[in-house]
Design a protein around this motif. Structure first.
Motif, PDB file in Angstrom:
ATOM      1  N   ILE A  39      26.703  -6.344  21.029  1.00 42.30           N
ATOM      2  CA  ILE A  39      26.350  -6.793  22.429  1.00 42.30           C
ATOM      3  C   ILE A  39      25.149  -6.366  23.017  1.00 42.30           C
ATOM      4  CG2 ILE A  39      27.430  -6.518  24.605  1.00 42.30           C
ATOM      5  CD1 ILE A  39      30.142  -6.016  23.350  1.00 42.30           C
ATOM      6  N   GLU A  40      24.327  -7.385  23.377  1.00 43.76           N
ATOM      7  CA  GLU A  40      23.026  -7.084  23.866  1.00 43.76           C
ATOM      8  C   GLU A  40      22.974  -7.087  25.466  1.00 43.76           C
ATOM      9  OE1 GLU A  40      19.155  -8.627  22.146  1.00 43.76           O
ATOM     10  OE2 GLU A  40      19.933 -10.125  23.304  1.00 43.76           O
ATOM     11  N   HIS A  41      21.969  -6.209  26.059  1.00 55.28           N
ATOM     12  CA  HIS A  41      21.831  -6.519  27.625  1.00 55.28           C
ATOM     13  C   HIS A  41      20.067  -6.246  27.613  1.00 55.28           C
ATOM     14  CE1 HIS A  41      22.315  -5.694  31.903  1.00 55.28           C
ATOM     15  NE2 HIS A  41      21.654  -5.215  31.746  1.00 55.28           N
ATOM     16  N   LEU A  42      19.865  -7.374  28.563  1.00 57.02           N
ATOM     17  CA  LEU A  42      18.131  -7.672  28.720  1.00 57.02           C
ATOM     18  C   LEU A  42      18.390  -7.546  30.440  1.00 57.02           C
ATOM     19  CD1 LEU A  42      17.460 -10.592  26.590  1.00 57.02           C
ATOM     20  CD2 LEU A  42      17.312  -8.333  26.040  1.00 57.02           C
ATOM     21  N   SER A  43      17.135  -6.885  30.677  1.00 57.89           N
ATOM     22  CA  SER A  43      17.029  -6.829  32.116  1.00 57.89           C
ATOM     23  C   SER A  43      15.947  -8.094  32.658  1.00 57.89           C
ATOM     24  CB  SER A  43      16.288  -5.362  32.345  1.00 57.89           C
ATOM     25  OG  SER A  43      15.148  -5.173  31.913  1.00 57.89           O
ATOM     26  N   GLY A  47      14.602 -16.361  36.078  1.00 58.37           N
ATOM     27  CA  GLY A  47      15.523 -16.841  37.163  1.00 58.37           C
ATOM     28  C   GLY A  47      16.311 -15.679  38.114  1.00 58.37           C
ATOM     29  N   GLY A  48      16.156 -14.465  37.543  1.00 58.15           N
ATOM     30  CA  GLY A  48      16.642 -13.372  38.351  1.00 58.15           C
ATOM     31  C   GLY A  48      17.791 -12.885  37.703  1.00 58.15           C
ATOM     32  N   PRO A 360      11.375 -13.260  30.521  1.00 61.44           N
ATOM     33  CA  PRO A 360      11.168 -12.967  31.516  1.00 61.44           C
ATOM     34  C   PRO A 360      10.006 -13.826  32.118  1.00 61.44           C
ATOM     35  CG  PRO A 360      10.061 -11.557  30.099  1.00 61.44           C
ATOM     36  CD  PRO A 360      10.955 -12.434  29.317  1.00 61.44           C
ATOM     37  N   LEU A 361       9.898 -13.774  33.541  1.00 57.98           N
ATOM     38  CA  LEU A 361       8.766 -14.658  34.180  1.00 57.98           C
ATOM     39  C   LEU A 361       7.350 -14.193  33.417  1.00 57.98           C
ATOM     40  CD1 LEU A 361       9.852 -14.593  37.749  1.00 57.98           C
ATOM     41  CD2 LEU A 361       9.944 -16.434  36.194  1.00 57.98           C
TER      42      LEU A 361
END
Length: 377
Positions: A39-43, A47-48, A360-361
């Motif tokens: 399970i991966e979490h990206l900050s 798009g927010g 990300p942007l």
């Protein structure tokens, strides 16, 4: 009685028959595989907000299963083959553009002179990178900055590798590097080649020279592909080239510590006309340095810093990653990893290569965290 057998049943029966015959023919067939997901979490996702997902491409290494075999032909000569399929554990779907055996599919001969194979082969960039990139095809690593690195294989190719003492050398040549249309991705570049009207279209070659000893080693490799009509990533003409030249090395500092470092210079004609406003130019350099620590047989900690820098007024991105692995056994392990990427103001590279999307942007940084489990058989 129903005589319509499923393809899976027929394949299983054929494999069982082949393995049962090995004692009589002097051959061997091995079934193997690797399952790896988490399970991966990206900050800071474009798009927010943030993104939590179970990626399908890789964790610490891509999931796969395969069959390899070898037959003794006598006089030191052997026949060999490999069929290897990549898949996503998250959904059970095939990777590499949906190919049945997208990772490897080749047959060849080997002996004291080395090995030669024909089919879908790894290029020499893969074999030269193997020891010096301590994170390997990890969710966070070199593959985040250059998506070709975990896809260094070609269709319709001839490949040779030989080892002579501490020295290894090899080369490969493809008549048409990629026959799968899978969108703008290294998994399917839509550049089949093998054209009667354009002999250079979609050709690819690679070469390697490597030196390995127990305490240290070094490698030099070149990997060059040509474009073709309709190919993805802008390499749409056969006079256009995408070349990578790599130098790397590794050293075992102590029994517990290993150091790896290298640099890849890339000259990409497809980016020659790109506007500098997006930070992408024809020439780039991807450099890295990593350290691996194994305080015990069960625990390994890997850290690596890598930077992609575009020349001639282009931009750069720097990614740092740290991974800890705990081995329950030789075949099963759990891992946790964290990484952070700082993008130049015109680049929008994701910290993760574990799945498409999640960027990300432009100019934004991003942090990724992943917890996973892997098992090999």
């Amino acid at each position: 009685m129903d005589r319509h057998f499923s393809p899976v049943l027929l394949a299983s029966l054929s494999l069982a028959a082949a393995m049962g015959a090995q004692a009589q023919t002097g051959s061997s067939v091995t079934l193997y595989g690797h399952l790896d997901t988490g399970i991966e979490h990206l900050s800071n996702v474009q798009g927010g907000g943030s993104l939590t997902r179970m990626p399908g491409l890789t964790g610490t290494a891509p999931s796969r299963w395969g069959v390899r075999g070898k037959e003794d032909l006598g006089g030191g000569l052997n026949a060999e083959f490999a069929l290897e399929s990549g898949f996503g554990v998250d959904s059970g779907t095939l990777n590499q553009g949906g190919r049945g055996f997208g990772r490897q599919a080749w047959v060849g001969l080997s002996g004291g002179w080395g090995s030669a194979s024909v089919g879908r082969n790894y290029t020499m960039l893969y074999w030269a990178l193997f020891d010096a990139d301590l994170l390997g095809p990890n969710a966070f690593g070199l593959s985040s900055l250059d998506s070709y690195i975990p896809n260094t294989r070609t269709d319709n190719s001839l490949a040779y590798r030989g080892r002579f003492g501490a020295w290894s050398l090899g080369g490969s040549y493809s008549f048409g590097r990629d026959t799968v249309n899978a969108g703008p991705s290294p998994s399917g570049a839509n550049c089949a080649g093998e054209s009667s009207t354009d002999r250079q279209a979609c050709r690819q070659w690679s070469a390697m020279l490597k030196y390995d000893t127990a305490p240290w080693g070094a490698a030099l490799a070149v990997d060059e592909m040509r474009g073709g009509a309709g190919a993805f990533a802008g390499l749409v003409r056969s006079d256009m080239k995408d070349r990578r030249i790599m130098v790397n090395g590794y050293a075992s500092l102590t029994p517990s510590f290993k150091l790896g470092a290298g640099v890849i210079r890339r000259d990409n004609d497809a980016a020659a006309a790109a506007s500098l406003t997006n930070g992408v130019t024809r020439r780039s350099h991807l450099a890295w340095v990593g350290l691996s620590w194994s305080p015990s047989t069960a625990v390994t900690v890997d850290g690596q810093i890598q930077q992609l820098r575009y020349s001639q007024g282009g931009d750069h991105s720097t990614l740092a990653a740290l991974r800890g692995t705990y081995k329950f056994s030789k075949r099963t392990a759990a891992y946790a990893q964290v990484a952070h990427i700082n993008n130049g103001k015109r680049l929008a590279i994701s910290v993760s290569s574990a799945a498409v999307g999640g960027n990300p942007l432009a100019g934004d940084s991003q942090t990724g965290v992943m917890l996973g489990l892997k098992h090999s058989f």
